[in-house]
Design a protein around this motif. Structure first.
Motif, mmCIF file in Angstrom:
data_model
loop_
_atom_site.group_PDB
_atom_site.id
_atom_site.type_symbol
_atom_site.label_atom_id
_atom_site.label_comp_id
_atom_site.label_asym_id
_atom_site.label_seq_id
_atom_site.Cartn_x
_atom_site.Cartn_y
_atom_site.Cartn_z
ATOM 1 N N LEU A 56 63.226 -1.938 -9.768
ATOM 2 C CA LEU A 56 64.368 -1.161 -10.523
ATOM 3 C C LEU A 56 63.776 0.213 -11.294
ATOM 4 O O LEU A 56 64.572 1.059 -11.149
ATOM 5 C CB LEU A 56 64.924 -2.097 -11.793
ATOM 6 N N PHE A 65 63.744 2.613 -8.342
ATOM 7 C CA PHE A 65 65.172 2.984 -8.253
ATOM 8 C C PHE A 65 65.576 3.921 -9.281
ATOM 9 O O PHE A 65 66.096 5.087 -8.900
ATOM 10 C CB PHE A 65 66.185 1.613 -8.250
ATOM 11 N N ALA A 66 65.429 3.648 -10.469
ATOM 12 C CA ALA A 66 65.656 4.504 -11.673
ATOM 13 C C ALA A 66 65.333 6.030 -11.580
ATOM 14 O O ALA A 66 65.696 7.081 -12.066
ATOM 15 C CB ALA A 66 65.523 3.855 -12.918
ATOM 16 N N ARG A 82 69.659 6.095 -16.173
ATOM 17 C CA ARG A 82 69.682 5.448 -14.749
ATOM 18 C C ARG A 82 69.585 4.075 -14.694
ATOM 19 O O ARG A 82 70.284 3.299 -13.796
ATOM 20 C CB ARG A 82 68.907 6.356 -14.023
ATOM 21 N N GLU A 98 72.836 2.466 -15.668
ATOM 22 C CA GLU A 98 73.735 2.560 -14.539
ATOM 23 C C GLU A 98 73.358 1.481 -13.466
ATOM 24 O O GLU A 98 74.347 0.985 -12.797
ATOM 25 C CB GLU A 98 73.492 4.003 -13.975
ATOM 26 N N LEU A 99 72.155 1.202 -13.126
ATOM 27 C CA LEU A 99 71.738 0.406 -12.247
ATOM 28 C C LEU A 99 71.890 -0.906 -12.639
ATOM 29 O O LEU A 99 72.463 -1.698 -11.540
ATOM 30 C CB LEU A 99 70.383 0.477 -11.729
ATOM 31 N N GLU A 100 71.821 -1.286 -13.620
ATOM 32 C CA GLU A 100 71.916 -2.725 -14.400
ATOM 33 C C GLU A 100 73.586 -3.009 -14.236
ATOM 34 O O GLU A 100 73.949 -4.102 -13.712
ATOM 35 C CB GLU A 100 71.802 -2.672 -15.744
ATOM 36 N N ALA A 139 73.148 5.125 -6.961
ATOM 37 C CA ALA A 139 73.257 3.791 -7.644
ATOM 38 C C ALA A 139 73.795 2.911 -6.610
ATOM 39 O O ALA A 139 73.394 1.704 -6.602
ATOM 40 C CB ALA A 139 73.939 3.739 -8.811
ATOM 41 N N ASN A 140 74.446 3.295 -5.495
ATOM 42 C CA ASN A 140 75.168 2.512 -4.653
ATOM 43 C C ASN A 140 74.368 2.658 -3.304
ATOM 44 O O ASN A 140 74.675 2.107 -2.301
ATOM 45 C CB ASN A 140 76.703 2.882 -4.300
ATOM 46 N N TRP A 193 67.884 0.570 -1.493
ATOM 47 C CA TRP A 193 67.434 0.309 -2.732
ATOM 48 C C TRP A 193 67.936 -0.814 -3.342
ATOM 49 O O TRP A 193 67.315 -1.676 -4.022
ATOM 50 C CB TRP A 193 67.590 1.738 -3.602
ATOM 51 N N GLN A 194 69.207 -0.853 -3.415
ATOM 52 C CA GLN A 194 69.875 -2.210 -3.825
ATOM 53 C C GLN A 194 69.381 -3.486 -3.051
ATOM 54 O O GLN A 194 68.938 -4.374 -3.965
ATOM 55 C CB GLN A 194 71.521 -2.018 -3.690
#
Length: 415
Positions: A334, A337-338, A252, A255-257, A344-345, A349-350
């Motif tokens: 982060l 978030f993970a 995760r 993926e977020l990175e 991820a979108n 959170w972003q």
């Protein structure tokens, strides 16, 4: 001398044509001696990957290397004469030049070697086929181990018997997975995996510093997650980190990175993989001999990832950036978030994770002198007034106009 191993493959790289390397090779590759660029530079050039350092192998003995490069006006530094290595400094850039070697007796990293003139024998001393390629100064690639085919297949394969290569240096277990994560594709070589499983007890013989270096490189690799997954399945990760890994959370984080266009961060990925509470950070610090800065980041993430979420008000988020600093705020956000049940979108959170990129905390505008002139005596009362004013300033969402700041100072001075 063994067969040339020459192929019809050539390298058309700028570092072979210009700069310091051609001058170095010209000094060494003459009068009965031969010199080539070897290892990672050749591999990366063939893969169109960045080349960060260039190593050279030569038939010349170390004292002859020193004589030749000194005569050419370069600086020779005897960094590893016992192992045949001279570091040559040209225009401020170092090049490791190593005389061809062959093993007489192998026992881990302390193998007994002899110098030689056999390029094929020297190639067979190396770990993986893709690291055993060499190139002459005219760009001709030499391959004695099948490295070109393995490069084409993106396969990481031990040279010769995998078991024997690992017993020479147990760090090759981690290097196998690190190179697969960096350059490989598909499933890792089955023989290599089996040999790593059989020899995994040897990891206990390695220094913690060497393990840390390999793990950090692996965690930052482009295909770190599939490699970590295999390592977890065969029990290697448990041996390395001393706890149960969570590859799902590491995946995760990766993926977020990607979703946020952030560079791969091995410390954040390690936190996602293995840090839930403060004790986990402490264990990893000791087990991997992490740098103090790395430990502090892990400990900071362990302390705060649960409390941070988009549910916080905008003012509360900004206060956290002020208190934590932008890096730790982003680390905690982060990691939260993970571990959240969010895509991820997810916009909220972003926005939280990237807030430090859009907003910087201002400096607290009041000083001790502002309270002394308001009649506050130096000592505990002054400290209390400063703390009260800072809390009021944060609660007011960082006002900057002089009148508002003055009212905050007046009130704190009276309390």
């Amino acid at each position: 001398m063994a067969a040339s191993g020459a192929t019809d493959k050539t390298i058309d790289a700028a570092w072979l044509k210009g700069g310091a390397l051609p001058r170095l090779l010209a000094a060494l590759d003459t009068n009965g001696e031969e010199a080539r660029a070897v290892g990672g530079a050749v591999r990366n050039a063939l893969l169109a990957e960045p080349v960060h350092e260039i190593d050279v192998a030569t038939t010349a003995m170390p004292d002859e290397v020193t004589r030749r490069v000194t005569a050419a006006g370069f600086k020779a530094v005897p960094t590893g004469i016992a192992h045949g290595t001279v570091t040559v400094v040209i225009d401020g850039a170092p090049y490791e030049v190593t005389t061809l070697r062959k093993d007489v007796e192998t026992f881990g990293r302390h193998a007994t070697v002899e110098f030689g003139r056999d390029w094929e024998g020297d190639a067979h001393r190396r770990d993986f086929t893709i690291n055993a390629l060499s190139v002459t100064r005219d760009g001709k690639v030499h391959d004695y181990t099948g490295g070109l085919a393995d490069l084409g297949d993106r396969r990481i394969r031990f040279i010769g018997e995998a078991k024997a290569r690992i017993e020479e240096d147990y760090l090759r277990i981690l290097r196998f997975f690190r190179f697969h994560a960096t350059y490989g594709a598909g499933e890792p070589d089955a023989e290599g995996v089996a040999a790593c499983i059989a020899a995994r007890a040897g990891l206990a013989q390695l220094s913690r510093e060497r393990v840390r270096t390999e793990m950090m490189k692996l965690l930052a690799a482009r295909r770190a997650v599939p490699a970590l997954q295999v390592m977890a399945e065969i029990g290697l990760l448990l041996d390395v980190i001393g706890g149960v890994p969570n590859v799902v959370h590491a995946a995760r984080m990766a993926e977020l990175e990607q979703a946020l266009a952030l560079p791969a961060d091995p410390v954040r990925r390690l936190a996602a993989l293995a840090v839930v509470v403060a004790e986990d950070a402490e264990r990893l610090w000791q087990r991997l001999r992490l740098a103090n800065k790395e430990y502090e980041r892990l400990a900071g993430m362990a302390e705060g990832w649960r409390r941070i979420s988009p549910d916080l008000s905008g003012q509360a988020q900004r206060v956290l950036i002020y208190r934590l600093g932008p890096e730790l705020f982003a680390d905690q956000a982060l990691l939260g978030f993970a571990r959240a049940q969010a895509q991820a979108n997810d916009a909220a959170w972003q926005a939280l994770a990237t807030l430090p990129q859009r907003w910087s905390a201002p400096a607290f505008p009041l000083k001790a002198a502002d309270f002394i002139k308001r009649g506050v005596a130096q000592g505990p009362a002054l400290g209390a007034a400063l703390r009260a004013a800072e809390s009021a300033w944060l609660a007011a969402d960082f006002p900057s106009d002089a009148a508002a700041v003055g009212r905050i100072a007046d009130q704190a001075a009276k309390s």
